[in-house]
Write an enzyme that holds these catalytic residues in place. Sequence first.
Site, mmCIF file in Angstrom:
data_model
loop_
_atom_site.group_PDB
_atom_site.id
_atom_site.type_symbol
_atom_site.label_atom_id
_atom_site.label_comp_id
_atom_site.label_asym_id
_atom_site.label_seq_id
_atom_site.Cartn_x
_atom_site.Cartn_y
_atom_site.Cartn_z
ATOM 1 N N HIS A 1 16.495 -7.862 0.831
ATOM 2 C CA HIS A 1 16.099 -8.087 -0.562
ATOM 3 C C HIS A 1 17.057 -9.026 -1.275
ATOM 4 O O HIS A 1 16.656 -9.996 -1.922
ATOM 5 C CB HIS A 1 16.046 -6.737 -1.294
ATOM 6 C CG HIS A 1 15.705 -6.854 -2.743
ATOM 7 N ND1 HIS A 1 16.661 -6.945 -3.722
ATOM 8 C CD2 HIS A 1 14.511 -6.942 -3.365
ATOM 9 C CE1 HIS A 1 16.063 -7.059 -4.891
ATOM 10 N NE2 HIS A 1 14.761 -7.058 -4.711
ATOM 11 N N ARG B 1 4.899 -12.657 -1.776
ATOM 12 C CA ARG B 1 5.035 -11.244 -1.366
ATOM 13 C C ARG B 1 4.694 -10.336 -2.553
ATOM 14 O O ARG B 1 5.403 -10.334 -3.556
ATOM 15 C CB ARG B 1 6.464 -10.961 -0.925
ATOM 16 C CG ARG B 1 6.892 -11.622 0.365
ATOM 17 C CD ARG B 1 8.346 -11.268 0.633
ATOM 18 N NE ARG B 1 8.784 -11.613 1.976
ATOM 19 C CZ ARG B 1 9.430 -12.737 2.278
ATOM 20 N NH1 ARG B 1 9.676 -13.631 1.351
ATOM 21 N NH2 ARG B 1 9.820 -12.962 3.514
ATOM 22 N N ARG C 1 0.024 -11.960 -0.272
ATOM 23 C CA ARG C 1 -0.058 -10.980 0.809
ATOM 24 C C ARG C 1 -0.124 -9.567 0.254
ATOM 25 O O ARG C 1 0.620 -9.234 -0.678
ATOM 26 C CB ARG C 1 1.180 -11.145 1.697
ATOM 27 C CG ARG C 1 1.157 -10.311 2.941
ATOM 28 C CD ARG C 1 2.414 -10.528 3.747
ATOM 29 N NE ARG C 1 3.565 -9.925 3.114
ATOM 30 C CZ ARG C 1 4.801 -9.979 3.601
ATOM 31 N NH1 ARG C 1 5.023 -10.651 4.711
ATOM 32 N NH2 ARG C 1 5.794 -9.393 2.992
ATOM 33 N N GLU D 1 3.035 -10.982 13.545
ATOM 34 C CA GLU D 1 4.410 -10.507 13.409
ATOM 35 C C GLU D 1 4.833 -9.546 14.502
ATOM 36 O O GLU D 1 6.014 -9.187 14.566
ATOM 37 C CB GLU D 1 4.577 -9.790 12.060
ATOM 38 C CG GLU D 1 4.155 -10.626 10.880
ATOM 39 C CD GLU D 1 4.538 -10.001 9.562
ATOM 40 O OE1 GLU D 1 5.614 -10.309 9.060
ATOM 41 O OE2 GLU D 1 3.745 -9.182 9.051
HETATM 42 C C1 PEP Z 1 8.311 -12.252 8.229
HETATM 43 O O1 PEP Z 1 8.310 -11.155 8.785
HETATM 44 O O2 PEP Z 1 8.761 -13.282 8.766
HETATM 45 C C2 PEP Z 1 7.773 -12.387 6.875
HETATM 46 C C3 PEP Z 1 7.611 -13.567 6.322
HETATM 47 O O3 PEP Z 1 7.472 -11.251 6.203
HETATM 48 P P1 PEP Z 1 8.570 -10.287 5.544
HETATM 49 O O4 PEP Z 1 9.885 -10.996 5.598
HETATM 50 O O5 PEP Z 1 8.118 -10.011 4.174
HETATM 51 O O6 PEP Z 1 8.490 -9.088 6.458
HETATM 52 MG MG MG Z 2 7.132 -9.593 7.940
#
Ligand code: PEP
Ligand code: MG
Length: 455
Positions: A82, A182, A229, A325
């Site tokens: 974060h 996000r 997202r 992912e």
């Molecule tokens: C990732 O996993 O690369 C991504 C962009 O999503 P997050 O960082 O929010 O999990």
């Molecule tokens: Mg991710």
Amino acid sequence: MTNQNAAVDSEAALDPGTELTTGYGSSPGVATGPVKIIEDIEEADRIEEGDVIVTEMTAPDMVPAMKRSAGILTDEGGMTSHAAIVSRELGVPAIVGCGDATEVLEDGQRITLDGQKGTVVVAEAETDDGEGDDAEPEGSRDVEGGSGGPPTTATEVKVNVSIPDAAERAADTGADGVGLLRLEHILLSTSKTPEKYVADHGEEAFVEEISEEIRKVADAFYPRPVRARTLDAPTDELAELEGGENEPHEHNPMLGYRGIRRSLEEPEMCKLELRAFKRLHDMGYDNVEVMFPLPNDASDVRRARELMEEVGIDPEKRRWGAMIETPASIRSIDEIIDEGIDFVALGTNDIVQFMLAVDRNNANVADRFDDFHPTILKAMADVIETCNEHDVDTTITGQSGSHPDMAKFLVEKGITSLSSNIDAVDEVRRVVARAERKLLLDAARETLDDDVQPN
Ligand code: PEP
Ligand code: MG
């Protein structure tokens, strides 16, 4: 990481420039200011303009304090935590994963941190005008050199946004759109879990809250596309919020109840999020696209599409897609494409975490978090190749999409867009332009060679 951090001896004043601690430089820039150690979110109000926040880990409801701060240091966290994500968007220099910043630094101590190098040193003495000799101009950034503006690239260069308040700053980069907005930062900044928010304020207020925040970004970028997202917040982050006492306690929140898995278990909550998208479409924001995080296979994506249809979003008319992912989703890319998606986003923060079994938020193994591991590169190249065969757009939205070498590699593999951090857009665009020209030059040379072959 090895930690040679110096303990601060409050008796003896240390010379300016003495190293106090180090960590992972996660948001570039140099900042000088007095340390404010924050042990509890309740104390965040103590942060004044120009302070350096020193804390174990930042939380979503610290964002207003982070905005006021000159710099941020955390004991914990990696490049995708974060603190790292939010500080980059705010343009506040930050270092994460210092290990011991809250121990070795003292409240009120003046320090200088370098968010690129990851170093924290004793600041120069303040001069009469209150500035340190080492004072740096705020927010200094590379600017596009030469005339004629940024290069136009065939591969789109987009930007990641987590905080709608950073939308204007992000849009000013001239990026071709938002590759990843996000939603979790929007929801978490309400200080309540989504369930608690709905219980306190009602479903309508929840839909309104989300749509208004997405709208800020959609407005700033219109008509450039904004890919937002659905919620992907791990239970340990939600547990910190009001209502968080109802969250399950998980040993591995990153492997747990997050992303599309949660959305499909709690379809009514997910549909409230999707109603916010529908509202924006109805208002004329045809640039807003829906993206689902963390599917494993086609059935996850199919069920998500059904939820869209249930709230009245026509997947044939609106652009929508899925994050890739997990190793499973990489291996089922053909079937996922068959569900009718328009794009996939390579979430390398999670791909690397899951393929290499390296917790992305664990500073102890951060040096094993290798976006350039051959297996990762091969997996991405394979996904891009398959998507190109089916005319499905590809993008990278993980942290490594801001790395020049990764940008070059992905352009060579035929990716259709990249999405970078705000501070990296200019450089990525230059690298993409050069890589594209090199591909053209190589092709031209090959043709030339063929033409001049002796008989
Ligand atoms: C990732 O996993 O690369 C991504 C962009 O999503 P997050 O960082 O929010 O999990
Ligand atoms: Mg991710």
